[in-house]
Design a protein around this motif. Sequence first.
Motif, short mmCIF file in Angstrom:
data_model
loop_
_atom_site.label_atom_id
_atom_site.label_comp_id
_atom_site.label_asym_id
_atom_site.label_seq_id
_atom_site.Cartn_x
_atom_site.Cartn_y
_atom_site.Cartn_z
N THR A 181 47.31 58.91 28.68
CA THR A 181 47.27 57.68 27.89
C THR A 181 46.02 57.57 27.05
O THR A 181 46.00 56.82 26.08
N GLU A 216 57.25 59.64 24.50
CA GLU A 216 56.20 58.97 25.24
C GLU A 216 56.37 59.09 26.75
O GLU A 216 55.38 59.05 27.50
N ASN A 270 51.78 59.05 25.67
CA ASN A 270 51.24 58.55 24.41
C ASN A 270 52.27 58.74 23.30
O ASN A 270 53.29 59.39 23.51
N ARG A 271 51.99 58.16 22.16
CA ARG A 271 52.94 58.20 21.06
C ARG A 271 52.22 58.53 19.76
O ARG A 271 51.09 58.11 19.55
N SER A 299 61.07 58.64 19.75
CA SER A 299 60.26 57.45 20.01
C SER A 299 61.10 56.32 20.58
O SER A 299 60.58 55.41 21.23
#
Length: 267
Positions: free
Chosen positions: A109, A137, A142-143, A165
């Motif tokens: 993260t 993710e 995370n993205r 996503s």
Amino acid sequence: MPGTYSGTVVPLITPLDEHGTVDEQSLVRLLDHIRAEVTGFMPALTSGEGWKLDARQWQDVVTYTVRHAGGLPVLAGIQLPDTDAVIERARTAAAIGVDAVVVTTPFGTEVTQDRIVEHYRALRAAVDVPVFLYNEEALSGNRIEFDTLLRICEIPGIVGIKESSGDAAFTRKTAEAGTGIPVFEGWENLLVDARGIDGFIGPLANLEPGLCNAMLVDPTPDRQAEINSVCEEYGVFKDDWYRWVKRELHRRGVISSPTVHEEAKAA
């Protein structure tokens, strides 16, 4: 080269026997089951339990896919937590003879957007193999932000985007960005809303690639409802979808065992 990939690319399940060995003959039957309807094979990604496979299992499923691809491109999933590990495995993939590798961001993260860009730059600098960007993710934690995605697309050798996503607006924005890099929707339930995409990469393609193609050609609400119904029937929307896809492939006689990775380890 960018623009080469389109249509339905299948993220293959990994056929395992009860001891956890990759079953080459089951994989051959799976490839033969779907090859007429797909434009590429993507072994060892999330649907292939790629983040769970050990190095031998990963190498075997990628090697067998290349061996039996019959001229279709093979894009090998690499789901490892850091850049060094990804580079090492990408070198193995290149030696096996894959057409590209499919790579998510580093895990964690706390990973910054700059670190994400550097991850892909370092990979491309270290290994001469094209890269599919995998935007998700659930695994990485995370993205990729939109501006970051555009920066990554400027790196030579990025040949596709698996856009998972879960945000159809983001997918449309990516498809409309004019990067020249093909964009693939990664969620069956969002196909009707992901306008402008070049193709689809999702687990349903292991079972019903023709239906996936029909949805790409004619993305109507009625067709989306049919896709959703079929995904519900086969368990594609479950958290452990790969288990249910394997069960259906086993029921159809395509693979010899529905064993998933954790079951094999417990055996």
